[in-house]
Design an enzyme around this catalytic site. Structure first.
Site, PDB file in Angstrom:
ATOM      1  N   LYS A  14       0.818  -1.221   0.000  1.00 41.34           N
ATOM      2  CA  LYS A  14       0.000   0.000   0.000  1.00 41.34           C
ATOM      3  C   LYS A  14       0.849   1.268   0.000  1.00 41.34           C
ATOM      4  CE  LYS A  14      -1.235  -0.232   4.578  1.00 41.34           C
ATOM      5  NZ  LYS A  14      -0.308   0.701   5.219  1.00 41.34           N
ATOM      6  N   ARG A  87      -7.459   3.206  10.488  1.00 38.93           N
ATOM      7  CA  ARG A  87      -7.208   1.822  10.878  1.00 38.93           C
ATOM      8  C   ARG A  87      -8.194   1.312  11.903  1.00 38.93           C
ATOM      9  NH1 ARG A  87      -1.160  -0.043  10.205  1.00 38.93           N
ATOM     10  NH2 ARG A  87      -0.412   1.835   9.238  1.00 38.93           N
ATOM     11  N   ARG A 121      11.809  -6.865   3.530  1.00 44.43           N
ATOM     12  CA  ARG A 121      11.708  -5.442   3.237  1.00 44.43           C
ATOM     13  C   ARG A 121      12.744  -4.620   4.005  1.00 44.43           C
ATOM     14  NH1 ARG A 121       6.007  -2.643   4.574  1.00 44.43           N
ATOM     15  NH2 ARG A 121       6.460  -2.917   6.779  1.00 44.43           N
ATOM     16  N   ARG A 154      13.070  -1.846   9.380  1.00 45.86           N
ATOM     17  CA  ARG A 154      12.377  -1.011  10.350  1.00 45.86           C
ATOM     18  C   ARG A 154      12.346  -1.679  11.708  1.00 45.86           C
ATOM     19  NH1 ARG A 154       6.869   0.401   7.405  1.00 45.86           N
ATOM     20  NH2 ARG A 154       6.079  -0.374   9.381  1.00 45.86           N
ATOM     21  N   ARG A 165       1.141  -6.709  14.412  1.00 45.90           N
ATOM     22  CA  ARG A 165       0.557  -5.756  13.463  1.00 45.90           C
ATOM     23  C   ARG A 165      -0.467  -6.428  12.571  1.00 45.90           C
ATOM     24  NH1 ARG A 165       5.898  -4.513  11.311  1.00 45.90           N
ATOM     25  NH2 ARG A 165       4.962  -3.456   9.540  1.00 45.90           N
TER      26      ARG A 165
END
Ligand code: ADP
Ligand code: ZN
Length: 210
Positions: A14, A87, A121, A154, A165
């Site tokens: 996204k 969210r 990632r 991250r 998450r």
């Protein structure tokens, strides 16, 4: 002015797609996760609070998110692409009270594929460009192609925080699809295709809104 929302679990792409859409249609990209990370880096009051939640993979409480949104959006300059907001149902209600939303696009992706994407990632600590070590690594290991800064994973891309998450997404965010479907503005796109394929599908949807 066109305002769109992208919803999708971690790893659905996204952020990548929001950035591409913002550029293509000259929209302002509102990425609440990145905005919080900037506050954390600058050690602001809001950043210090948000960090406690983010590193555990929990959602930041709504009142701080609203504070972030209020200070981040420049009124009436451009259309907006929301990435990472709303969210929760409370956030969705807040959003539709203040903005006319033209389309909510749900980037749908199986959990296993999502997890695989997140674990490979990395992102630039300075400009936020994201890379995937398997499919699109930086040209030079650990160095951002765009700005030359350090690229790394991250703080919340650790296994426990990833699990948390994703479960936050399933418990609190996925129901927003129903919320927006009732308003007839939701559409689902298969996010398992390539970045280019997903982007061209999104462009078809967004260009109809102008
Ligand atoms: P991801 O979608 O991969 O979790 P983001 O960069 O969008 O990454 O968000 C990182 C973290 O920032 C979230 O796990 C959450 O703690 C916090 N955050 C971002 N947006 C919101 C929001 N709208 N409401 C609550 N917390 C948020
Ligand atoms: Zn960079």
């Amino acid at each position: 002015m066109v305002n769109i929302v992208l919803i999708g679990k971690q790893g659905s792409g996204k952020g990548t797609q929001a950035k591409l859409l913002a550029k293509q249609f000259d929209l302002e990209h509102i990425n609440t996760g990145a905005l919080f990370r900037k506050h954390i880096e600058e050690q602001t009051h809001l950043g210090i609070i948000a960090d406690e939640y983010i590193k555990k993979g929990e959602l930041v409480p709504d009142k701080f998110v609203f504070q972030l949104i209020e200070e981040s959006i420049e009124p009436d300059i451009k259309g907006l692409v929301f990435d990472g907001f709303p969210r929760t149902l409370e956030q969705a209600a807040y959003l539709v009270e203040r903005y006319r939303i033209d389309k909510v696009i749900y980037l749908s992706l199986p959990i296993e594929v999502a997890k695989k994407r997140i674990t490979s990632r990395v992102e630039c600590k300075n400009c936020g460009k994201t890379y995937n070590l398997l499919t699109s690594p930086p040209l030079m290991e650990g160095v951002c192609d765009v700005c030359g800064s350090v690229v790394g994973s991250r703080a919340d891309d650790k296994p426990e925080a990833i699990e948390k998450r994703i479960s936050e997404f399933l418990e609190k965010t996925k129901i927003l699809i129903d919320f927006f479907s009732k308003r007839d503005i939701a559409i689902t796109v298969d996010a398992s295709a390539s970045v280019e394929e997903v982007f061209s599908e999104l462009c078809e949807i967004v260009k109809e809104l102008f």
